[in-house]
Design a protein around this motif. Structure first.
Motif, PDB file in Angstrom:
ATOM      1  N   LEU A  69      42.305  34.795  44.156  1.00 15.54           N
ATOM      2  CA  LEU A  69      41.249  33.808  44.651  1.00 15.54           C
ATOM      3  C   LEU A  69      40.987  34.115  46.222  1.00 15.54           C
ATOM      4  O   LEU A  69      39.798  33.919  46.466  1.00 15.54           O
ATOM      5  CB  LEU A  69      41.820  32.203  44.549  1.00 15.54           C
ATOM      6  CG  LEU A  69      41.095  31.312  45.134  1.00 15.54           C
ATOM      7  CD1 LEU A  69      39.576  31.206  44.246  1.00 15.54           C
ATOM      8  CD2 LEU A  69      41.805  29.881  44.633  1.00 15.54           C
ATOM      9  N   LEU A  72      38.897  37.103  46.769  1.00 15.03           N
ATOM     10  CA  LEU A  72      37.433  37.005  46.440  1.00 15.03           C
ATOM     11  C   LEU A  72      36.851  36.142  47.579  1.00 15.03           C
ATOM     12  O   LEU A  72      35.681  36.341  47.894  1.00 15.03           O
ATOM     13  CB  LEU A  72      37.379  36.094  45.140  1.00 15.03           C
ATOM     14  CG  LEU A  72      37.624  37.071  43.846  1.00 15.03           C
ATOM     15  CD1 LEU A  72      37.766  36.141  42.610  1.00 15.03           C
ATOM     16  CD2 LEU A  72      36.627  38.081  43.608  1.00 15.03           C
ATOM     17  N   LEU A  73      37.450  34.969  48.026  1.00 21.25           N
ATOM     18  CA  LEU A  73      36.782  34.284  49.191  1.00 21.25           C
ATOM     19  C   LEU A  73      36.808  35.015  50.662  1.00 21.25           C
ATOM     20  O   LEU A  73      35.990  34.925  51.389  1.00 21.25           O
ATOM     21  CB  LEU A  73      37.736  33.194  49.347  1.00 21.25           C
ATOM     22  CG  LEU A  73      37.536  31.871  48.303  1.00 21.25           C
ATOM     23  CD1 LEU A  73      38.717  30.910  48.518  1.00 21.25           C
ATOM     24  CD2 LEU A  73      36.093  31.563  48.293  1.00 21.25           C
ATOM     25  N   MET A  79      30.886  32.013  47.871  1.00 18.27           N
ATOM     26  CA  MET A  79      31.062  32.147  46.203  1.00 18.27           C
ATOM     27  C   MET A  79      31.214  30.831  45.524  1.00 18.27           C
ATOM     28  O   MET A  79      32.315  30.111  45.858  1.00 18.27           O
ATOM     29  CB  MET A  79      32.303  33.102  45.733  1.00 18.27           C
ATOM     30  CG  MET A  79      32.188  33.538  44.240  1.00 18.27           C
ATOM     31  SD  MET A  79      33.198  35.025  43.913  1.00 18.27           S
ATOM     32  CE  MET A  79      32.791  36.196  44.973  1.00 18.27           C
ATOM     33  N   HIS A  81      32.251  27.754  42.807  1.00 19.92           N
ATOM     34  CA  HIS A  81      33.590  27.517  42.024  1.00 19.92           C
ATOM     35  C   HIS A  81      33.262  28.316  40.762  1.00 19.92           C
ATOM     36  O   HIS A  81      34.069  28.551  40.061  1.00 19.92           O
ATOM     37  CB  HIS A  81      33.724  26.066  41.842  1.00 19.92           C
ATOM     38  CG  HIS A  81      34.366  25.647  43.280  1.00 19.92           C
ATOM     39  ND1 HIS A  81      34.103  24.247  43.628  1.00 19.92           N
ATOM     40  CD2 HIS A  81      34.968  26.049  44.357  1.00 19.92           C
ATOM     41  CE1 HIS A  81      34.610  23.964  44.688  1.00 19.92           C
ATOM     42  NE2 HIS A  81      35.306  25.101  45.215  1.00 19.92           N
ATOM     43  N   GLU A  83      31.703  30.748  39.634  1.00 22.95           N
ATOM     44  CA  GLU A  83      31.590  32.164  39.910  1.00 22.95           C
ATOM     45  C   GLU A  83      33.137  32.686  39.856  1.00 22.95           C
ATOM     46  O   GLU A  83      33.600  33.522  39.189  1.00 22.95           O
ATOM     47  CB  GLU A  83      30.592  32.819  40.645  1.00 22.95           C
ATOM     48  CG  GLU A  83      30.766  34.170  40.824  1.00 22.95           C
ATOM     49  CD  GLU A  83      30.105  34.912  41.764  1.00 22.95           C
ATOM     50  OE1 GLU A  83      29.912  36.257  41.879  1.00 22.95           O
ATOM     51  OE2 GLU A  83      29.003  34.186  42.276  1.00 22.95           O
ATOM     52  N   LEU A  84      33.699  31.809  40.831  1.00 24.05           N
ATOM     53  CA  LEU A  84      35.254  32.262  41.100  1.00 24.05           C
ATOM     54  C   LEU A  84      35.957  31.947  39.626  1.00 24.05           C
ATOM     55  O   LEU A  84      36.817  32.974  39.427  1.00 24.05           O
ATOM     56  CB  LEU A  84      35.624  31.329  42.249  1.00 24.05           C
ATOM     57  CG  LEU A  84      35.508  31.672  43.539  1.00 24.05           C
ATOM     58  CD1 LEU A  84      35.761  30.301  44.354  1.00 24.05           C
ATOM     59  CD2 LEU A  84      35.774  32.923  44.152  1.00 24.05           C
ATOM     60  N   ARG A  87      35.192  34.903  37.613  1.00 23.65           N
ATOM     61  CA  ARG A  87      35.918  36.174  37.912  1.00 23.65           C
ATOM     62  C   ARG A  87      37.457  36.200  37.863  1.00 23.65           C
ATOM     63  O   ARG A  87      37.932  36.944  37.356  1.00 23.65           O
ATOM     64  CB  ARG A  87      35.549  36.470  39.394  1.00 23.65           C
ATOM     65  CG  ARG A  87      34.275  36.601  39.770  1.00 23.65           C
ATOM     66  CD  ARG A  87      33.602  37.721  39.529  1.00 23.65           C
ATOM     67  NE  ARG A  87      34.262  38.745  40.387  1.00 23.65           N
ATOM     68  CZ  ARG A  87      33.698  38.974  41.937  1.00 23.65           C
ATOM     69  NH1 ARG A  87      32.482  38.460  42.125  1.00 23.65           N
ATOM     70  NH2 ARG A  87      34.359  39.833  42.521  1.00 23.65           N
ATOM     71  N   LEU A  88      37.837  35.008  37.730  1.00 25.55           N
ATOM     72  CA  LEU A  88      39.419  34.910  37.791  1.00 25.55           C
ATOM     73  C   LEU A  88      39.839  34.622  36.159  1.00 25.55           C
ATOM     74  O   LEU A  88      41.125  34.543  35.989  1.00 25.55           O
ATOM     75  CB  LEU A  88      39.959  33.869  38.745  1.00 25.55           C
ATOM     76  CG  LEU A  88      39.694  34.043  40.155  1.00 25.55           C
ATOM     77  CD1 LEU A  88      39.951  32.789  40.862  1.00 25.55           C
ATOM     78  CD2 LEU A  88      40.649  35.031  40.729  1.00 25.55           C
ATOM     79  N   VAL A  95      40.003  26.271  39.434  1.00 21.90           N
ATOM     80  CA  VAL A  95      39.609  26.694  40.876  1.00 21.90           C
ATOM     81  C   VAL A  95      39.547  25.634  42.048  1.00 21.90           C
ATOM     82  O   VAL A  95      40.157  25.952  43.085  1.00 21.90           O
ATOM     83  CB  VAL A  95      38.288  27.568  40.959  1.00 21.90           C
ATOM     84  CG1 VAL A  95      38.038  27.924  42.138  1.00 21.90           C
ATOM     85  CG2 VAL A  95      38.660  28.997  39.735  1.00 21.90           C
TER      86      VAL A  95
END
Length: 226
Positions: A69, A72-73, A79, A81, A83-84, A87-88, A95
């Motif tokens: 996490l 990515l940030l 980005m 939440h 999309e995070l 992706r995760l 998230v």
């Protein structure tokens, strides 16, 4: 690659600066760094800082999901939440909760726009090594640091081991602008001398340290799932 300008002396000084009066000998520096790192490691292992300060959040950054996490940030602090989460491979509430914990515990210190210096007309970057003259007391050093902090084009200030006392990162429009900032720095503390290195090219800058251990895998690839 950098260009070394050599010593730049304060107006009242006509000889090159000597050792920083507070700088220890090389062997003492090695012992200091070793002892400091060991002490910090011991405090981290106990999840405590001395003097009743907040606990170290080591358990948060040892979690693999948190590391991914954070990576990515670091790539994109805006980005969403959703999309995070995609992706995760976790839910959006997960998230949101993870980000909240990381923010509250200071692992995420904040969010800011990264603005290249050349885009605001200040493409000339210099690193300035500062030495205090003998007899400079702690109060004078503190006043100098507080004054430096108010200078908009002094982007970083670090206390360093060795012959120099501080290392500053300075930006300006051109070499003449760097020279003007050096005059301002010396005027802020008339008990300092400076030595300047001008940057000719910057090959890369990273947004922060990798949250992954040195032997671990890298950050998730941008544009793809981890």
């Amino acid at each position: 690659m950098s260009f070394h300008l050599g010593p730049v002396l304060s107006p009242e000084s006509s000889t090159p600066p000597g050792r920083c009066p507070t700088a220890p000998a090389p062997l003492e520096v090695l012992h200091f760094v070793k002892n400091f790192c060991q002490a910090f490691t011991n405090r981290s292992a106990d999840h405590r800082f001395g003097g009743g300060e907040p606990p170290v959040t080591r358990h948060l950054i040892e979690d693999d999901l948190n590391r991914r996490l954070l990576a990515l940030l670091q790539q994109d602090g805006r980005m969403a939440h959703a999309e995070l989460a995609e992706r995760l491979g976790v839910s959006r509430p997960t998230v949101i909760e993870r980000v909240r914990r990381l923010e509250e515990d200071g692992v995420i210190a904040g969010y800011a726009a990264r603005v290249p210096a050349e885009k605001v007309g200040k493409p000339c970057v210099a690193f300035v090594a500062v030495r205090y003259k003998p007899g400079t007391d702690d109060a004078a050093e503190e006043r100098f640091l507080r004054a430096l902090e108010k200078e908009p084009d002094v982007l970083e200030a670090h206390t360093v081991a060795g012959e120099d006392c501080l290392l500053l990162k300075v930006v300006a429009a051109d070499p003449q602008g760097v020279n003007e900032r050096l005059r301002r720095i010396r005027a802020l503390g008339n008990q300092v001398t400076t030595r300047t290195t001008v940057v000719l090219a910057t090959h890369f800058e990273k947004p922060g340290p990798s949250p992954f251990p040195a032997e671990g895998r890298g950050a998730p690839a941008r544009g793809g799932k981890p």
